[in-house]
Enzyme design. Structure first.
Site, PDB file in Angstrom:
ATOM      1  N   ASP A 139     -27.321  51.864  29.654  1.00 47.56           N
ATOM      2  CA  ASP A 139     -27.952  50.537  29.625  1.00 47.56           C
ATOM      3  C   ASP A 139     -27.362  49.611  28.553  1.00 47.56           C
ATOM      4  O   ASP A 139     -27.554  49.826  27.357  1.00 47.56           O
ATOM      5  CB  ASP A 139     -29.449  50.679  29.353  1.00 47.56           C
ATOM      6  CG  ASP A 139     -30.111  51.740  30.229  1.00 47.56           C
ATOM      7  OD1 ASP A 139     -29.474  52.770  30.481  1.00 47.56           O
ATOM      8  OD2 ASP A 139     -31.267  51.543  30.636  1.00 47.56           O
ATOM      9  N   ASN A 170     -35.782  48.904  36.186  1.00 45.93           N
ATOM     10  CA  ASN A 170     -37.061  48.217  36.328  1.00 45.93           C
ATOM     11  C   ASN A 170     -37.036  46.764  35.858  1.00 45.93           C
ATOM     12  O   ASN A 170     -37.955  45.994  36.145  1.00 45.93           O
ATOM     13  CB  ASN A 170     -38.171  48.975  35.568  1.00 45.93           C
ATOM     14  CG  ASN A 170     -37.891  49.098  34.089  1.00 45.93           C
ATOM     15  OD1 ASN A 170     -36.876  49.636  33.675  1.00 45.93           O
ATOM     16  ND2 ASN A 170     -38.818  48.606  33.271  1.00 45.93           N
ATOM     17  N   HIS A 171     -35.976  46.347  35.147  1.00 48.39           N
ATOM     18  CA  HIS A 171     -35.845  44.947  34.730  1.00 48.39           C
ATOM     19  C   HIS A 171     -34.927  44.146  35.651  1.00 48.39           C
ATOM     20  O   HIS A 171     -34.507  43.040  35.291  1.00 48.39           O
ATOM     21  CB  HIS A 171     -35.329  44.867  33.289  1.00 48.39           C
ATOM     22  CG  HIS A 171     -36.314  45.344  32.263  1.00 48.39           C
ATOM     23  ND1 HIS A 171     -37.542  44.736  32.082  1.00 48.39           N
ATOM     24  CD2 HIS A 171     -36.261  46.366  31.374  1.00 48.39           C
ATOM     25  CE1 HIS A 171     -38.205  45.359  31.114  1.00 48.39           C
ATOM     26  NE2 HIS A 171     -37.454  46.370  30.674  1.00 48.39           N
ATOM     27  N   HIS A 203     -32.744  54.527  31.260  1.00 50.36           N
ATOM     28  CA  HIS A 203     -34.025  53.875  30.953  1.00 50.36           C
ATOM     29  C   HIS A 203     -34.565  54.174  29.566  1.00 50.36           C
ATOM     30  O   HIS A 203     -35.081  53.272  28.910  1.00 50.36           O
ATOM     31  CB  HIS A 203     -35.110  54.208  31.982  1.00 50.36           C
ATOM     32  CG  HIS A 203     -36.446  53.581  31.674  1.00 50.36           C
ATOM     33  ND1 HIS A 203     -36.639  52.212  31.681  1.00 50.36           N
ATOM     34  CD2 HIS A 203     -37.641  54.120  31.327  1.00 50.36           C
ATOM     35  CE1 HIS A 203     -37.905  51.949  31.380  1.00 50.36           C
ATOM     36  NE2 HIS A 203     -38.525  53.083  31.140  1.00 50.36           N
ATOM     37  N   HIS A 232     -33.197  55.945  37.269  1.00 51.48           N
ATOM     38  CA  HIS A 232     -33.777  55.156  36.187  1.00 51.48           C
ATOM     39  C   HIS A 232     -35.251  55.512  36.077  1.00 51.48           C
ATOM     40  O   HIS A 232     -36.094  55.007  36.824  1.00 51.48           O
ATOM     41  CB  HIS A 232     -33.598  53.668  36.512  1.00 51.48           C
ATOM     42  CG  HIS A 232     -33.783  52.757  35.344  1.00 51.48           C
ATOM     43  ND1 HIS A 232     -32.796  52.516  34.421  1.00 51.48           N
ATOM     44  CD2 HIS A 232     -34.849  52.029  34.940  1.00 51.48           C
ATOM     45  CE1 HIS A 232     -33.237  51.668  33.512  1.00 51.48           C
ATOM     46  NE2 HIS A 232     -34.482  51.354  33.795  1.00 51.48           N
ATOM     47  N   HIS A 254     -33.016  55.007  26.777  1.00 52.84           N
ATOM     48  CA  HIS A 254     -32.126  54.458  25.748  1.00 52.84           C
ATOM     49  C   HIS A 254     -31.740  55.450  24.664  1.00 52.84           C
ATOM     50  O   HIS A 254     -31.090  55.078  23.683  1.00 52.84           O
ATOM     51  CB  HIS A 254     -32.746  53.205  25.099  1.00 52.84           C
ATOM     52  CG  HIS A 254     -32.742  52.011  25.981  1.00 52.84           C
ATOM     53  ND1 HIS A 254     -32.904  50.725  25.504  1.00 52.84           N
ATOM     54  CD2 HIS A 254     -32.616  51.890  27.334  1.00 52.84           C
ATOM     55  CE1 HIS A 254     -32.867  49.863  26.511  1.00 52.84           C
ATOM     56  NE2 HIS A 254     -32.690  50.557  27.634  1.00 52.84           N
ATOM     57  N   GLU A 292     -29.031  46.582  33.397  1.00 45.41           N
ATOM     58  CA  GLU A 292     -30.356  45.974  33.579  1.00 45.41           C
ATOM     59  C   GLU A 292     -30.930  45.325  32.325  1.00 45.41           C
ATOM     60  O   GLU A 292     -31.884  44.558  32.415  1.00 45.41           O
ATOM     61  CB  GLU A 292     -31.344  47.022  34.107  1.00 45.41           C
ATOM     62  CG  GLU A 292     -31.771  48.054  33.106  1.00 45.41           C
ATOM     63  CD  GLU A 292     -33.287  48.269  33.096  1.00 45.41           C
ATOM     64  OE1 GLU A 292     -33.974  47.770  33.992  1.00 45.41           O
ATOM     65  OE2 GLU A 292     -33.752  48.926  32.162  1.00 45.41           O
ATOM     66  N   ASN A 293     -30.359  45.605  31.150  1.00 49.99           N
ATOM     67  CA  ASN A 293     -30.865  45.029  29.898  1.00 49.99           C
ATOM     68  C   ASN A 293     -29.898  44.044  29.250  1.00 49.99           C
ATOM     69  O   ASN A 293     -30.124  43.623  28.117  1.00 49.99           O
ATOM     70  CB  ASN A 293     -31.159  46.131  28.882  1.00 49.99           C
ATOM     71  CG  ASN A 293     -32.251  47.074  29.305  1.00 49.99           C
ATOM     72  OD1 ASN A 293     -32.059  48.285  29.315  1.00 49.99           O
ATOM     73  ND2 ASN A 293     -33.403  46.557  29.665  1.00 49.99           N
TER      74      ASN A 293
END
Length: 266
Positions: free
Chosen positions: A8, A67-68, A176, A151, A178, A39-40
């Site tokens: 991520d 999820n983001h 997810h 994720h 991290h 995604e981040n």
């Protein structure tokens, strides 16, 4: 066949760290396929068109999400045309733009890349186990190898998925949380597994967010606006997977960790 997967990418520090080290990693390991979770990348939540292009420019062949995925409205303007971007396949298909997997050709080899999202402590979207069965029924005969970015929040759900698809996909790597885990292994039927690949972003913060804000939340139990810093020391976490000559099997999985305490070695 060798694949590099980078965890991520978090905010501006993650962007800079990826741009600095991914070309060096590709020169060192010479992968045939490079996958990056993005995604981040947009200040910790979501992705924009320009940042999607920046990940590709840095050297990614496929960009996965989580999820983001839809936290930035900009994504609705380009996700359907972004051929190298995939979001969790188990979002409700009828109402969700984008795609959950991609087939990519490397010379004469076809690799399927799937993105799924867990449901434990995350939104209760469609069942990822049922969805992976559905996708594999569609693509397994078309692919020599299959990579799954799962994720998810919990180790148990990630491990359950890995054993559920052992021998049916080449690798299951978690994203997810991290924090890179130290449990890389090859499962009994040949699938490479890692609970979480870790993140690429701030090194001196908490999961990529300013530590002061996170600590404040623990101290007062009141809502706090989390922020990802603009500058600071960075880290990159990922893994390298060597696929076997056997279809849908891996031979080796090796961790990548670059940070001030573990500098990059040529």
């Amino acid at each position: 066949m060798r694949v590099i997967f980078i965890g991520d990418v978090m905010g501006p520090i993650g962007q800079e760290t990826l741009a600095t080290y991914l070309p060096k990693l590709k020169a060192k390991y010479r992968p045939q396929l490079t996958i990056v979770n993005g995604e981040n990348i947009a200040m910790g939540k979501g992705i924009t068109k320009s940042l999607y292009k920046a990940i590709l420019t840095a050297g990614a062949d496929v960009v996965t999400m989580g999820n983001h995925t839809f936290d930035k409205d900009d994504i609705y303007e380009f996700i359907d045309d972004a051929n190298k971007l995939i979001r969790p396949a188990n979002y409700p298909a009828q109402h969700t733009p984008g795609k959950g997997y991609v087939l990519t050709k490397v010379n004469q080899t076809t690799v399927g890349v799937i993105n799924l999202q867990g449901r434990v402590f995350l939104d209760s979207i469609d069942d990822p186990f049922a969805k992976v069965d559905e996708i594999l029924a569609e693509i397994q005969s078309k692919c020599d190898y299959i990579f799954l970015d799962f994720h998810a929040e919990t180790t148990s759900e990630k491990e359950a998925m890995s054993y559920y698809v052992d021998g049916r996909v080449t690798a299951v790597v978690g994203t997810h949380t991290h924090v890179q885990t130290n449990d890389a292994k090859i499962l009994p039927q040949g699938t490479a597994y890692l609970t979480d690949v870790g993140m690429t972003g701030p090194y001196d913060e908490i999961l990529g967010m300013r530590k002061e804000k996170v600590i404040e939340r623990f101290l007062n139990h009141r809502p706090v606006r989390f922020e990802t810093p603009l500058t600071g020391r960075g880290q990159l976490n990922g893994c390298v997977i060597d696929f076997s000559t056997q279809r849908n099997a891996a031979r080796k999985i090796e961790l990548i960790q670059i940070n001030p305490d573990h500098p990059f070695l040529e």
